[in-house]
Scaffold this motif. Sequence first.
Motif, PDB file in Angstrom:
ATOM      1  N   GLY A 190      27.483 -40.976 -11.964  1.00 30.83           N
ATOM      2  CA  GLY A 190      27.257 -40.401 -10.787  1.00 30.83           C
ATOM      3  C   GLY A 190      27.364 -41.271  -9.642  1.00 30.83           C
ATOM      4  N   ARG A 191      27.476 -40.733  -8.277  1.00 30.16           N
ATOM      5  CA  ARG A 191      27.650 -41.438  -7.144  1.00 30.16           C
ATOM      6  C   ARG A 191      26.492 -41.533  -6.314  1.00 30.16           C
ATOM      7  NH1 ARG A 191      32.730 -42.830  -6.092  1.00 30.16           N
ATOM      8  NH2 ARG A 191      34.389 -41.552  -7.302  1.00 30.16           N
ATOM      9  N   THR A 233      27.674 -35.813  -6.267  1.00 26.32           N
ATOM     10  CA  THR A 233      27.893 -35.591  -7.803  1.00 26.32           C
ATOM     11  C   THR A 233      26.895 -34.409  -8.123  1.00 26.32           C
ATOM     12  OG1 THR A 233      28.092 -38.001  -8.547  1.00 26.32           O
ATOM     13  CG2 THR A 233      27.313 -36.467 -10.080  1.00 26.32           C
ATOM     14  N   ASP A 264      36.447 -36.715 -11.707  1.00 25.72           N
ATOM     15  CA  ASP A 264      36.110 -37.367 -10.668  1.00 25.72           C
ATOM     16  C   ASP A 264      36.931 -36.670  -9.496  1.00 25.72           C
ATOM     17  OD1 ASP A 264      38.696 -37.625 -11.527  1.00 25.72           O
ATOM     18  OD2 ASP A 264      38.974 -39.824 -11.034  1.00 25.72           O
ATOM     19  N   HIS A 322      30.599 -30.624 -14.245  1.00 24.17           N
ATOM     20  CA  HIS A 322      30.130 -31.994 -13.760  1.00 24.17           C
ATOM     21  C   HIS A 322      31.120 -32.507 -12.573  1.00 24.17           C
ATOM     22  CE1 HIS A 322      26.188 -34.353 -14.683  1.00 24.17           C
ATOM     23  NE2 HIS A 322      26.458 -34.309 -13.353  1.00 24.17           N
ATOM     24  N   ASN A 347      32.540 -34.239  -8.913  1.00 21.70           N
ATOM     25  CA  ASN A 347      32.320 -35.866  -8.117  1.00 21.70           C
ATOM     26  C   ASN A 347      31.792 -36.910  -8.957  1.00 21.70           C
ATOM     27  OD1 ASN A 347      33.131 -34.429  -5.615  1.00 21.70           O
ATOM     28  ND2 ASN A 347      31.321 -33.573  -5.124  1.00 21.70           N
ATOM     29  N   LEU A 348      32.116 -36.975 -10.023  1.00 22.77           N
ATOM     30  CA  LEU A 348      31.829 -38.012 -10.970  1.00 22.77           C
ATOM     31  C   LEU A 348      32.601 -39.366 -10.483  1.00 22.77           C
ATOM     32  CD1 LEU A 348      31.660 -36.333 -14.632  1.00 22.77           C
ATOM     33  CD2 LEU A 348      29.779 -36.821 -12.796  1.00 22.77           C
ATOM     34  N   ASN A 349      32.048 -40.419 -10.791  1.00 21.96           N
ATOM     35  CA  ASN A 349      32.675 -41.844 -10.701  1.00 21.96           C
ATOM     36  C   ASN A 349      33.103 -42.274 -12.074  1.00 21.96           C
ATOM     37  OD1 ASN A 349      33.751 -44.172 -10.216  1.00 21.96           O
ATOM     38  ND2 ASN A 349      31.646 -45.245  -9.797  1.00 21.96           N
ATOM     39  N   SER A 360      22.694 -38.203 -11.587  1.00 23.94           N
ATOM     40  CA  SER A 360      23.835 -39.237 -12.281  1.00 23.94           C
ATOM     41  C   SER A 360      23.755 -39.345 -13.684  1.00 23.94           C
ATOM     42  CB  SER A 360      23.523 -40.652 -11.462  1.00 23.94           C
ATOM     43  OG  SER A 360      24.600 -41.525 -12.067  1.00 23.94           O
TER      44      SER A 360
END
Lengths: 321, 321, 321, 321
Positions: free
Chosen positions: A75-76, A122, A251, A282, A284-286, A316
């Motif tokens: 997560g961001r 996220t 992402d 889920h 805006n994941l990194n 996250s």
Amino acid sequence: MIGLKSRTWFSAMVCVALVILTFVVSRTAQGQQADRWYPSRWGANDQRGAANRITPAKVLEAKNLITRGTVYQVGRTYEPGMPMFGTRHYSLRIPQAFKIAGTNQAIYHDDLVSGELGQIGTQFDGLGHLGIGDLFYNGNNRTEFAQADGLTKLGIENVGPLFTRGVLLDIARYKGVAQLPDTYEITAADLRAALQRQNLEIRPGDAVLIHTGWGSLWMKDNTKYGQGSPGIGLGAAQFLVDEEVTLVGADNWGVEVFPNPNTSLGAPVHQLLLARNGIYLHENLNTADLARDSVYEFAYIFVPLPLKGATGSPGSPIAVR
Amino acid sequence: MIGLKSRTWFSAMVCVALVILTFVVSRTAQGQQADRWYPSRWGANDQRGAANRITPAKVLEAKNLITRGTVYQVGRTYEPGMPMFGTRHYSLRIPQAFKIAGTNQAIYHDDLVSGELGQIGTQFDGLGHLGIGDLFYNGNNRTEFAQADGLTKLGIENVGPLFTRGVLLDIARYKGVAQLPDTYEITAADLRAALQRQNLEIRPGDAVLIHTGWGSLWMKDNTKYGQGSPGIGLGAAQFLVDEEVTLVGADNWGVEVFPNPNTSLGAPVHQLLLARNGIYLHENLNTADLARDSVYEFAYIFVPLPLKGATGSPGSPIAVR
Amino acid sequence: MIGLKSRTWFSAMVCVALVILTFVVSRTAQGQQADRWYPSRWGANDQRGAANRITPAKVLEAKNLITRGTVYQVGRTYEPGMPMFGTRHYSLRIPQAFKIAGTNQAIYHDDLVSGELGQIGTQFDGLGHLGIGDLFYNGNNRTEFAQADGLTKLGIENVGPLFTRGVLLDIARYKGVAQLPDTYEITAADLRAALQRQNLEIRPGDAVLIHTGWGSLWMKDNTKYGQGSPGIGLGAAQFLVDEEVTLVGADNWGVEVFPNPNTSLGAPVHQLLLARNGIYLHENLNTADLARDSVYEFAYIFVPLPLKGATGSPGSPIAVR
Amino acid sequence: MIGLKSRTWFSAMVCVALVILTFVVSRTAQGQQADRWYPSRWGANDQRGAANRITPAKVLEAKNLITRGTVYQVGRTYEPGMPMFGTRHYSLRIPQAFKIAGTNQAIYHDDLVSGELGQIGTQFDGLGHLGIGDLFYNGNNRTEFAQADGLTKLGIENVGPLFTRGVLLDIARYKGVAQLPDTYEITAADLRAALQRQNLEIRPGDAVLIHTGWGSLWMKDNTKYGQGSPGIGLGAAQFLVDEEVTLVGADNWGVEVFPNPNTSLGAPVHQLLLARNGIYLHENLNTADLARDSVYEFAYIFVPLPLKGATGSPGSPIAVR
């Protein structure tokens, strides 16, 4: 204003139309029964959807993937300057310090946070987030469960901890690019091919994360990040439904391709996953670190922040290997 | 207003006092050198404190405790009516639904949240939360790092995921009660005795959770819950420092006994753990299920919500067995 | 570490320096007495500053300016998209409707607002907003009165209603332009000339509004609006202090010229008006209608929103003619 | 599932019922036309309601009541501890101070506010606050104008400044008590008698304030204050409608008696005033000073805080005499 007499005549005419209409509707209804998407497979009262697929056996399956003790934070960080949709906001402030009475000079800071917490940065979409008309997961009608103080059904607190097998599908690498093109629709064929390339299979209850490369725009080019994005289309989503996953992450900001190639549709993948199948998103994941290290299989762990009656959750997830 | 001449004389007199004072202070300073608590053992620039104790080996040690696939949610739901300290607040609202353009009638809800999120409900105290005078962990001065927009040092985003061995010490059961008496100070001897009873040891990097039974008052008797509480005293805290734990949690609002038996001290255990030793606190936990099932050893997993510059984190840790 | 003996010697040497220093400081202190800006002229305990100048007689003087019954709203609407400083925010949401039990089908909406309300949009700066070092109006030390829950002194609730004579100085028209040039410093000579052109005088207790034309950038070019602005400099501010006004407002974001022509100074006009003289500032006004209609003298009416312990107030003053 | 044949028969039967129903409905509709409450008397597009009654002549009428220059603040301070309805909240925090670059050491505080600002403390109910079913003032349907980002019609920013004749009716004194009994319904006869006792008349466009004495419970006994309250009933409200007032205020939380003596009705006075007649409510006023000084006629001045799309407004009206 028409007279009473003509009104009665008008009603009689309506009757003829009504008889015909009833016949047509009854046939159409039969056709639509194949599309009847509720009650859910977990019963008419279920509020957890595909989280039900995470059994103790599934937890152990995931745990057995942990062999190195490496933890990836997927997560961001939440901060001013992150891309946000519409007029959503995020604010964090440190108030003046508080002094505690005593000779030991204890002093402390709080933090004050405000924002659409389940729907910025996220974010984990719960089953009360998005529906079809007024109907949400399991046929729940939003005019009944969506209250000002919180959702009285499908609130995020029903989900519970998610500890399951995670799979990363690096679609960008499969396509030989660092970042998928704008508005590229990831297809079921793409998913299958990536699985083959990565020598993996999807299993029921999995958390499937998609690496598109779009995340490299985060706080670098927020305008481009938010205007559109590559993501899965309805075909790929149906493939994941058929594979009986618990969660799909990516992402990008909406998991699904935006805008949909069928421009008459708005967020149809959200509807297919959340409303019809109880599968979580889920966003805006990194996924960059996982992709960089070719970590494709791992324990995915996430506990939705149990804000009673919320539609989603910040936080996250971690991928443990 | 005294004249210039008398001032000069006054200064001369001050000099005599100063010479004596310098002598005294230099001796006292020597005595205090034993108390010099920074830089930290992880270096002068460290911002993670005892989270550094969680190595890949520690992750694997924790993972090996997972044998049944049972997941306990150790945090509480955030909701109106939960006990809160002072004028802190919590608010969640579901705004009017948003309709998305399209023939598929997508509609969605957001949630709007406001509150001292890192310091209400189940909360994880970061190293920027509490200090000694103006000095916090690693000697960081709050007048420098505590900014309105967030802490520029010691923010919660520095902690990272915590995946470690967890131990529950059921002090209430050891004492033969359902709930420890008001303001009971848990001692080092209590901890040792409970460990012996439970046939356990504490190891470096562990998350140690204390079951006092006080949590049964949650939303049942908020006034009593918040007025005081049983909890660990300085002796027990020093024992945990010596055992080199990463985190101490409890089913009360401050982990430590309140008020401290030494009534001239305010929150001294917070200072000992957070400021002097970089050890985290996890407050308002729900340890009742673990205690009921005698689950005393488990994987403790928690990812602080990475709100940049925050002093603490909401969220529910899990105990996996 | 130096030895005790050398320390004692060192102290003795310090003494010599100290005697000299005391002499110098005592002389300097005499020189600074001319700059002693507190206690205020309204006494050491006063918290209302120049609001004290609004007597019943002043109210009647203002009331007598109302001859047509025309009301101008001089404040702006609060809305997304308005220019905001730094990371301040503004959010308004309409939650789901509430239904009231009963056969009469009553239903209602609330609104949820969050933001730095006293310091966004049209804003009235209170005496607790800005200081010199730690000292604010009347020498109050912010380390004592600025508490997390609100200011314990100088809070906006102390101001009370303002009903006084208002004067608009149209500096743009005097200069023959629609909008003063970027970063133009309005001088005392400008104010005097504008007064002469408008055939007006300033009287004690007045609210003086400055029309710069800068307000036409509001929500049209927020970047330019906020980067700098024409406004009054220290000379003009001192002129207004000498005229014993109660309030200075303008159609820019800080009343004063920004940046100050003396680039080593930050917000010096705020300090001169608020801290040293207890004179209020009203920022981000909409003076365009008054200027268009050449309404230069009117009843200025404003009631600061009495948020206990706030530093400022939102809200729209009115000019009644 | 019934067969197609029986369905067609069923439709035919429905037809007969339909013809009868149409007849009945058409007659009933005629009867209800007397109750048709929209469009408003100010036209189908009007959003200001009874604020339209405040003409320049009315402003001058009000201004002429100002003879002493005395200003009464009729609103209350917003602070923790004030009574609030349901789960509404109010929070104010002073963040860490900001330092401005420069040799002059400028430093400032902001304030961060969160809450249902238009519906806590002293509050002014706008026309978008409460309706009848989905219909609000002028027949506007809330499913169209109530959006998450704010009301797109009937927002409080449409009201504009209110400067009008104010009248205080001291019903408590008329009844010979300091505080009207719990749930006492103030009748039209009470209003008429109080007017006679005070030797006053109500005129079109007036702001009528009711002193019940209930306000003395504010922050003294919040539970009692909020459980119920004396206030005007439907008869008194209709009297005020007939007198063509602009606003009705009171020193209780809902202006109207609560609960209504007809227990099948919820907030019927709100509906009569806001929805049907566009007359505003001002709640939680502090009328004690006016009552104490027997100030019964004054200039009532209030500018709703123009939060775009809000349902109500905080803020303190003033009564100037």
